[in-house]
Design a protein around this motif. Structure first.
Motif, PDB file in Angstrom:
ATOM      1  N   ASP A 154      32.743  73.797 -21.534  1.00 17.88           N
ATOM      2  CA  ASP A 154      31.284  73.693 -21.556  1.00 17.88           C
ATOM      3  C   ASP A 154      30.692  73.758 -20.143  1.00 17.88           C
ATOM      4  O   ASP A 154      31.380  73.490 -19.160  1.00 17.88           O
ATOM      5  N   ILE A 155      29.402  74.081 -20.064  1.00 15.30           N
ATOM      6  CA  ILE A 155      28.776  74.296 -18.765  1.00 15.30           C
ATOM      7  C   ILE A 155      28.434  72.993 -18.051  1.00 15.30           C
ATOM      8  O   ILE A 155      28.151  73.003 -16.861  1.00 15.30           O
ATOM      9  N   ILE A 156      28.456  71.899 -18.787  1.00 15.55           N
ATOM     10  CA  ILE A 156      28.182  70.583 -18.207  1.00 15.55           C
ATOM     11  C   ILE A 156      29.312  69.631 -18.595  1.00 15.55           C
ATOM     12  O   ILE A 156      29.748  69.617 -19.744  1.00 15.55           O
ATOM     13  N   GLY A 157      29.793  68.849 -17.626  1.00 13.11           N
ATOM     14  CA  GLY A 157      30.828  67.873 -17.900  1.00 13.11           C
ATOM     15  C   GLY A 157      30.251  66.484 -18.095  1.00 13.11           C
ATOM     16  O   GLY A 157      29.077  66.233 -17.823  1.00 13.11           O
ATOM     17  N   GLY A 158      31.094  65.571 -18.575  1.00 14.90           N
ATOM     18  CA  GLY A 158      30.670  64.195 -18.781  1.00 14.90           C
ATOM     19  C   GLY A 158      30.720  63.801 -20.239  1.00 14.90           C
ATOM     20  O   GLY A 158      31.390  64.444 -21.052  1.00 14.90           O
ATOM     21  N   HIS A 159      30.009  62.718 -20.563  1.00 10.88           N
ATOM     22  CA  HIS A 159      30.053  62.205 -21.928  1.00 10.88           C
ATOM     23  C   HIS A 159      28.701  61.620 -22.322  1.00 10.88           C
ATOM     24  O   HIS A 159      27.818  61.443 -21.480  1.00 10.88           O
ATOM     25  N   ILE A 160      28.563  61.317 -23.591  1.00  4.16           N
ATOM     26  CA  ILE A 160      27.353  60.653 -24.071  1.00  4.16           C
ATOM     27  C   ILE A 160      27.373  59.213 -23.560  1.00  4.16           C
ATOM     28  O   ILE A 160      28.368  58.505 -23.743  1.00  4.16           O
TER      29      ILE A 160
ATOM     30  N   GLN B 122      33.469  46.364 -39.019  1.00  7.02           N
ATOM     31  CA  GLN B 122      32.277  46.146 -39.837  1.00  7.02           C
ATOM     32  C   GLN B 122      31.074  46.942 -39.332  1.00  7.02           C
ATOM     33  O   GLN B 122      30.033  46.992 -40.000  1.00  7.02           O
ATOM     34  N   LYS B 123      31.212  47.552 -38.173  1.00  8.10           N
ATOM     35  CA  LYS B 123      30.079  48.264 -37.581  1.00  8.10           C
ATOM     36  C   LYS B 123      30.239  49.781 -37.725  1.00  8.10           C
ATOM     37  O   LYS B 123      31.322  50.292 -37.988  1.00  8.10           O
ATOM     38  N   GLU B 124      29.154  50.471 -37.534  1.00  2.00           N
ATOM     39  CA  GLU B 124      29.145  51.926 -37.608  1.00  2.00           C
ATOM     40  C   GLU B 124      29.941  52.529 -36.449  1.00  2.00           C
ATOM     41  O   GLU B 124      29.859  52.071 -35.320  1.00  2.00           O
ATOM     42  N   VAL B 125      30.719  53.564 -36.762  1.00  4.91           N
ATOM     43  CA  VAL B 125      31.461  54.293 -35.733  1.00  4.91           C
ATOM     44  C   VAL B 125      31.062  55.763 -35.810  1.00  4.91           C
ATOM     45  O   VAL B 125      31.114  56.376 -36.876  1.00  4.91           O
ATOM     46  N   ILE B 126      30.659  56.326 -34.679  1.00  7.05           N
ATOM     47  CA  ILE B 126      30.300  57.743 -34.581  1.00  7.05           C
ATOM     48  C   ILE B 126      31.318  58.436 -33.690  1.00  7.05           C
ATOM     49  O   ILE B 126      31.604  57.964 -32.579  1.00  7.05           O
ATOM     50  N   VAL B 127      31.867  59.530 -34.178  1.00  7.33           N
ATOM     51  CA  VAL B 127      32.936  60.228 -33.456  1.00  7.33           C
ATOM     52  C   VAL B 127      32.480  61.636 -33.089  1.00  7.33           C
ATOM     53  O   VAL B 127      31.878  62.334 -33.902  1.00  7.33           O
ATOM     54  N   TYR B 128      32.774  62.039 -31.856  1.00  8.76           N
ATOM     55  CA  TYR B 128      32.476  63.411 -31.448  1.00  8.76           C
ATOM     56  C   TYR B 128      33.587  63.920 -30.540  1.00  8.76           C
ATOM     57  O   TYR B 128      34.471  63.174 -30.107  1.00  8.76           O
ATOM     58  N   CYS B 129      33.538  65.225 -30.258  1.00  2.32           N
ATOM     59  CA  CYS B 129      34.501  65.845 -29.349  1.00  2.32           C
ATOM     60  C   CYS B 129      33.762  66.951 -28.609  1.00  2.32           C
ATOM     61  O   CYS B 129      32.625  66.769 -28.203  1.00  2.32           O
ATOM     62  N   GLY B 130      34.385  68.121 -28.461  1.00  3.42           N
ATOM     63  CA  GLY B 130      33.692  69.229 -27.829  1.00  3.42           C
ATOM     64  C   GLY B 130      32.818  69.997 -28.795  1.00  3.42           C
ATOM     65  O   GLY B 130      31.692  70.359 -28.473  1.00  3.42           O
ATOM     66  N   SER B 131      33.355  70.236 -30.011  1.00  2.00           N
ATOM     67  CA  SER B 131      32.613  71.073 -30.959  1.00  2.00           C
ATOM     68  C   SER B 131      32.781  70.654 -32.412  1.00  2.00           C
ATOM     69  O   SER B 131      32.571  71.461 -33.315  1.00  2.00           O
TER      70      SER B 131
ATOM     71  N   TYR C 259      29.626  63.374 -35.487  1.00  2.00           N
ATOM     72  CA  TYR C 259      28.572  64.149 -34.835  1.00  2.00           C
ATOM     73  C   TYR C 259      29.131  65.557 -34.708  1.00  2.00           C
ATOM     74  O   TYR C 259      29.858  65.872 -33.783  1.00  2.00           O
ATOM     75  N   LEU C 260      28.806  66.390 -35.660  1.00  2.00           N
ATOM     76  CA  LEU C 260      29.457  67.686 -35.803  1.00  2.00           C
ATOM     77  C   LEU C 260      29.210  68.603 -34.608  1.00  2.00           C
ATOM     78  O   LEU C 260      30.111  69.284 -34.135  1.00  2.00           O
ATOM     79  N   GLY C 261      27.978  68.631 -34.118  1.00  2.00           N
ATOM     80  CA  GLY C 261      27.689  69.500 -32.974  1.00  2.00           C
ATOM     81  C   GLY C 261      28.402  69.073 -31.714  1.00  2.00           C
ATOM     82  O   GLY C 261      28.731  69.889 -30.849  1.00  2.00           O
ATOM     83  N   SER C 262      28.621  67.772 -31.593  1.00  2.00           N
ATOM     84  CA  SER C 262      29.381  67.172 -30.500  1.00  2.00           C
ATOM     85  C   SER C 262      28.843  67.567 -29.119  1.00  2.00           C
ATOM     86  O   SER C 262      27.677  67.910 -28.972  1.00  2.00           O
ATOM     87  N   TRP C 263      29.718  67.517 -28.112  1.00  2.00           N
ATOM     88  CA  TRP C 263      29.280  67.715 -26.740  1.00  2.00           C
ATOM     89  C   TRP C 263      28.632  69.088 -26.526  1.00  2.00           C
ATOM     90  O   TRP C 263      27.662  69.230 -25.787  1.00  2.00           O
ATOM     91  N   SER C 264      29.159  70.118 -27.206  1.00  2.00           N
ATOM     92  CA  SER C 264      28.611  71.464 -27.024  1.00  2.00           C
ATOM     93  C   SER C 264      27.203  71.587 -27.585  1.00  2.00           C
ATOM     94  O   SER C 264      26.460  72.500 -27.218  1.00  2.00           O
ATOM     95  N   ASP C 265      26.812  70.693 -28.481  1.00  2.00           N
ATOM     96  CA  ASP C 265      25.432  70.628 -28.956  1.00  2.00           C
ATOM     97  C   ASP C 265      24.603  69.723 -28.047  1.00  2.00           C
ATOM     98  O   ASP C 265      23.481  70.071 -27.665  1.00  2.00           O
TER      99      ASP C 265
END
Length: 275
Positions: A185-191, A225-234, A256-262
């Motif tokens: 991807d053109i930008i590095g890092g994380h949410i 017991q809490k919500e978990v959201i998972v993402y990757c690159g795409s 999070y289907l779009g993930s980092w690339s979205d």
């Protein structure tokens, strides 16, 4: 294990299940199909990440957005899959692409779907049957029952940043999460506020899935017991983590289907780094 089956079980049940070959190489998109045509598990049909499990790439939505649901369901129907069909997916890349197929069927409300432990190489290495014959299937009718709670949008993820009732998991390698190196991807890092849990850490040295106890340890810092959201690159390699979390009893797991690339296609979205 609920969502993972052993080769011995599949060998004994080949005539009673529908097997889906999901082999794919991100850097060589035709390699998976060519491998399938060379040999595969008897009765297996091929589903391609780009052609079957993904839709058209647009400005937003990431590199592997969902295909049109009706078109995907037509392909499942043509593969002889309906709500009564037990489906076993496999690949040769640690379960990443098979897990994407598993997640998609789960999202469509299909309850009888699992991933083959160890994938194709281990299947073949252990002397299980293979063939180059392409099977003919009797068409069935796949009727979706979409479970929208399994999916989150970019905006919903943005609203969860720093929320103590949600945990966001980044499934990419640490070096990409940290923003030190970004090969795709053109930008590095994380949410921001996301924790890192590289998806391959769910596998052992033999390429099979770690035990339930080991998976529990991987995610021991997260409240079940809490919500978990998972993402990757795409939206592909997040799926093995979704599967592992479900295996160890997490109930509210979202992709999070779009993930980092979205995420990085929105100029005002914040980016976290550990450089």
């Amino acid at each position: 294990m609920n969502h993972i089956v052993e080769a011995s079980w599949l060998r004994d049940n080949l005539s009673n299940v529908r097997v889906i070959d999901c082999r794919f190489e991100l850097g060589n998109p035709t390699a998976g199909l060519l491998s399938y045509l060379g040999d595969h598990i008897p009765g297996a049909l091929y589903f391609d990440l780009n052609q079957d499990m993904s839709g058209k790439v647009e400005e937003h939505g990431g590199r592997h957005p969902l295909p049109k649901i009706d078109e995907f369901c037509d392909k499942l129907s043509a593969a002889g899959i309906d709500h009564n069909t037990t489906v076993i997916a496999y690949d040769d890349q640690g379960g990443a692409f098979a897990s994407r197929f598993w997640w998609m069927l789960s999202y469509l409300g299909h309850k009888k779907v699992s991933v083959l432990n160890g994938g194709y190489s281990l299947w073949k290495q252990n002397g299980n049957p293979v063939t180059s014959e392409i099977p003919m299937m009797q068409k069935k009718t796949f009727v979706p029952n979409i479970l929208s709670d399994l999916l989150v949008s970019m905006q919903e993820v943005k609203e969860r940043i720093g929320d103590e009732n949600s945990t966001i998991i980044d499934s990419r390698e640490q070096i990409r999460y940290d923003g030190i190196e970004e090969p795709i991807d053109i930008i590095g890092g994380h949410i921001p506020s996301a924790i890192n849990a590289f998806w391959k850490e769910g596998l052992n040295d033999q390429g099979t899935w770690k035990s339930i106890d080991e998976q529990q340890q991987r995610f021991s810092q997260i409240d079940k017991q809490k919500e978990v959201i998972v993402y990757c690159g795409s939206g592909v390699t997040a799926c093995p983590n979704v599967l592992a979390l479900k295996e160890v009893g997490f109930k509210d797991v979202k992709l999070y289907l779009g993930s980092w690339s979205d995420w990085i296609t929105y100029n005002d979205n914040p980016v976290g780094t550990n450089e």
